[in-house]
Design an enzyme around this catalytic site. Structure first.
Site, PDB file in Angstrom:
ATOM      1  N   GLY A  46     -29.539-107.687-138.297  1.00 33.14           N
ATOM      2  CA  GLY A  46     -30.168-106.369-138.326  1.00 33.14           C
ATOM      3  C   GLY A  46     -29.270-105.380-137.607  1.00 33.14           C
ATOM      4  O   GLY A  46     -28.403-105.779-136.819  1.00 33.14           O
ATOM      5  N   GLN A  51     -27.377 -97.891-132.786  1.00 33.91           N
ATOM      6  CA  GLN A  51     -26.291 -98.759-132.281  1.00 33.91           C
ATOM      7  C   GLN A  51     -24.901 -98.293-132.693  1.00 33.91           C
ATOM      8  O   GLN A  51     -23.914 -98.698-132.104  1.00 33.91           O
ATOM      9  CB  GLN A  51     -26.508-100.208-132.752  1.00 33.91           C
ATOM     10  CG  GLN A  51     -27.712-100.872-132.091  1.00 33.91           C
ATOM     11  CD  GLN A  51     -27.966-102.245-132.665  1.00 33.91           C
ATOM     12  OE1 GLN A  51     -28.570-102.370-133.721  1.00 33.91           O
ATOM     13  NE2 GLN A  51     -27.498-103.283-131.996  1.00 33.91           N
ATOM     14  N   CYS A  91     -28.609-109.498-129.300  1.00 36.73           N
ATOM     15  CA  CYS A  91     -28.406-108.124-129.751  1.00 36.73           C
ATOM     16  C   CYS A  91     -26.913-107.834-129.809  1.00 36.73           C
ATOM     17  O   CYS A  91     -26.180-108.157-128.868  1.00 36.73           O
ATOM     18  CB  CYS A  91     -29.079-107.146-128.785  1.00 36.73           C
ATOM     19  SG  CYS A  91     -28.907-105.428-129.276  1.00 36.73           S
ATOM     20  N   LEU A  92     -26.475-107.201-130.875  1.00 35.00           N
ATOM     21  CA  LEU A  92     -25.054-106.872-131.026  1.00 35.00           C
ATOM     22  C   LEU A  92     -24.603-105.890-129.942  1.00 35.00           C
ATOM     23  O   LEU A  92     -23.421-105.814-129.640  1.00 35.00           O
ATOM     24  CB  LEU A  92     -24.791-106.283-132.413  1.00 35.00           C
ATOM     25  CG  LEU A  92     -25.027-107.263-133.575  1.00 35.00           C
ATOM     26  CD1 LEU A  92     -24.945-106.529-134.915  1.00 35.00           C
ATOM     27  CD2 LEU A  92     -24.045-108.420-133.529  1.00 35.00           C
ATOM     28  N   HIS A 133     -37.480-105.509-133.108  1.00 32.75           N
ATOM     29  CA  HIS A 133     -36.266-105.335-132.286  1.00 32.75           C
ATOM     30  C   HIS A 133     -35.529-104.056-132.694  1.00 32.75           C
ATOM     31  O   HIS A 133     -35.130-103.256-131.844  1.00 32.75           O
ATOM     32  CB  HIS A 133     -35.392-106.585-132.466  1.00 32.75           C
ATOM     33  CG  HIS A 133     -34.042-106.538-131.824  1.00 32.75           C
ATOM     34  ND1 HIS A 133     -33.676-107.367-130.781  1.00 32.75           N
ATOM     35  CD2 HIS A 133     -32.942-105.780-132.082  1.00 32.75           C
ATOM     36  CE1 HIS A 133     -32.433-107.108-130.425  1.00 32.75           C
ATOM     37  NE2 HIS A 133     -31.943-106.149-131.210  1.00 32.75           N
ATOM     38  N   GLU A 134     -35.370-103.854-134.017  1.00 35.20           N
ATOM     39  CA  GLU A 134     -34.635-102.670-134.504  1.00 35.20           C
ATOM     40  C   GLU A 134     -35.407-101.380-134.235  1.00 35.20           C
ATOM     41  O   GLU A 134     -34.817-100.353-133.901  1.00 35.20           O
ATOM     42  CB  GLU A 134     -34.344-102.778-136.004  1.00 35.20           C
ATOM     43  CG  GLU A 134     -33.603-104.026-136.464  1.00 35.20           C
ATOM     44  CD  GLU A 134     -32.359-104.350-135.672  1.00 35.20           C
ATOM     45  OE1 GLU A 134     -31.790-103.443-135.028  1.00 35.20           O
ATOM     46  OE2 GLU A 134     -31.963-105.529-135.666  1.00 35.20           O
ATOM     47  N   HIS A 137     -34.794-100.099-130.855  1.00 34.78           N
ATOM     48  CA  HIS A 137     -33.523 -99.363-130.733  1.00 34.78           C
ATOM     49  C   HIS A 137     -33.718 -97.877-131.052  1.00 34.78           C
ATOM     50  O   HIS A 137     -33.133 -97.014-130.394  1.00 34.78           O
ATOM     51  CB  HIS A 137     -32.471 -99.915-131.701  1.00 34.78           C
ATOM     52  CG  HIS A 137     -31.738-101.133-131.210  1.00 34.78           C
ATOM     53  ND1 HIS A 137     -30.983-101.137-130.055  1.00 34.78           N
ATOM     54  CD2 HIS A 137     -31.611-102.382-131.734  1.00 34.78           C
ATOM     55  CE1 HIS A 137     -30.437-102.337-129.891  1.00 34.78           C
ATOM     56  NE2 HIS A 137     -30.807-103.123-130.892  1.00 34.78           N
TER      57      HIS A 137
HETATM   58  O1  GNR Z   1     -28.150-110.274-135.080  1.00 32.61           O
HETATM   59  C1  GNR Z   1     -29.201-110.196-134.439  1.00 32.61           C
HETATM   60  N1  GNR Z   1     -29.969-111.308-134.257  1.00 32.61           N
HETATM   61  C2  GNR Z   1     -31.235-111.294-133.727  1.00 32.61           C
HETATM   62  C3  GNR Z   1     -31.808-112.498-133.356  1.00 32.61           C
HETATM   63  C4  GNR Z   1     -33.069-112.550-132.842  1.00 32.61           C
HETATM   64  C5  GNR Z   1     -33.798-111.384-132.720  1.00 32.61           C
HETATM   65  C6  GNR Z   1     -33.257-110.168-133.066  1.00 32.61           C
HETATM   66  C7  GNR Z   1     -31.986-110.125-133.576  1.00 32.61           C
HETATM   67  S1  GNR Z   1     -31.300-108.602-134.042  1.00 32.61           S
HETATM   68  C8  GNR Z   1     -29.594-108.906-133.823  1.00 32.61           C
HETATM   69  C9  GNR Z   1     -28.763-107.745-134.311  1.00 32.61           C
HETATM   70  C10 GNR Z   1     -29.081-106.518-133.487  1.00 32.61           C
HETATM   71  O2  GNR Z   1     -28.664-106.330-132.379  1.00 32.61           O
HETATM   72  N2  GNR Z   1     -29.858-105.642-134.013  1.00 32.61           N
HETATM   73  O3  GNR Z   1     -30.221-104.558-133.319  1.00 32.61           O
HETATM   74 NI    NI Z   2     -30.124-105.097-131.238  1.00 35.16          NI
END
Ligand code: GNR
Ligand code: NI
Length: 180
Positions: A46, A51, A91-92, A133-134, A137
């Site tokens: 995601g 980001q 999270c990236l 999660h997104e 952000h």
């Molecule tokens: O790549 C991602 N893996 C992930 C694993 C578990 C819960 C959420 C994520 S999102 C993350 C990519 C990211 O940072 N998206 O904002």
């Molecule tokens: Ni993230």
């Protein structure tokens, strides 16, 4: 298409609250393609526009194994939540760190697609976790905000150290013999 640099914690730009998307044009579709390209290259499942320092309410997800299920959510709103799902998240923008975050198991979401059409969907499993999660952000929130201050402090130190090591050990391109 373009690969975009991903902001890393504790960059204050990750705290920006994104504004609604109001124009659904070809430029938006190009930005969506850039988000997917950047997400697949990372690799991640995601990516929120925040980001890549773009502060509009837009996110992309692909939780499939074969990278062939592109999901775009523009101006998403959660209408209802059900159940609890606590899983390990990464999270990236917080590279190399993984921890448990409490999330809803299922959510009903209203959003717009790339053409601006309003849709509603029920999502669950990894897609639901990733969507929550997104969406965080887009409001300037990171998964580390759910952890203790002590853990966040350790994470900041670890990321700082990783960045210092990257800076002090130049790659092949920058350590090539000078041309003088
Ligand atoms: O790549 C991602 N893996 C992930 C694993 C578990 C819960 C959420 C994520 S999102 C993350 C990519 C990211 O940072 N998206 O904002
Ligand atoms: Ni993230």
């Amino acid at each position: 298409m373009a690969l975009l640099p991903i902001l890393e914690y504790p960059d204050p730009r990750l705290r920006t609250k994104a504004l609604p998307v109001t124009v659904f044009d070809a430029a938006l579709k190009r930005r969506i393609d850039d988000l997917f390209e950047t997400m697949y290259a990372a690799p991640g499942i995601g990516l929120a526009a925040t980001q890549v320092d773009w502060h509009q309410r837009l996110l992309v997800i692909d939780v499939s194994k074969d990278e062939n299920e592109r999901e775009v959510f523009i101006n998403p709103e959660i209408l209802s939540r059900e159940g609890q799902a606590a899983g390990e998240e990464g999270c990236l923008s917080v590279p190399g760190i993984y921890d448990e975050v409490p999330r809803a198991e299922r959510v009903r979401v209203r959003f717009q697609n790339a053409d601006g059409t309003v849709q509603e969907r029920d999502v669950d499993g990894m897609l639901a976790v990733c969507l929550q999660h997104e969406m965080d952000h887009l409001d300037g929130k990171l998964f580390v905000d759910y952890l203790s201050e002590l853990k966040r402090q350790r994470i900041r130190k670890k990321l700082d150290k990783a960045r210092r090591e990257r800076a002090g050990r130049p790659d092949a391109a920058s350590s090539r013999a000078p041309s003088l």
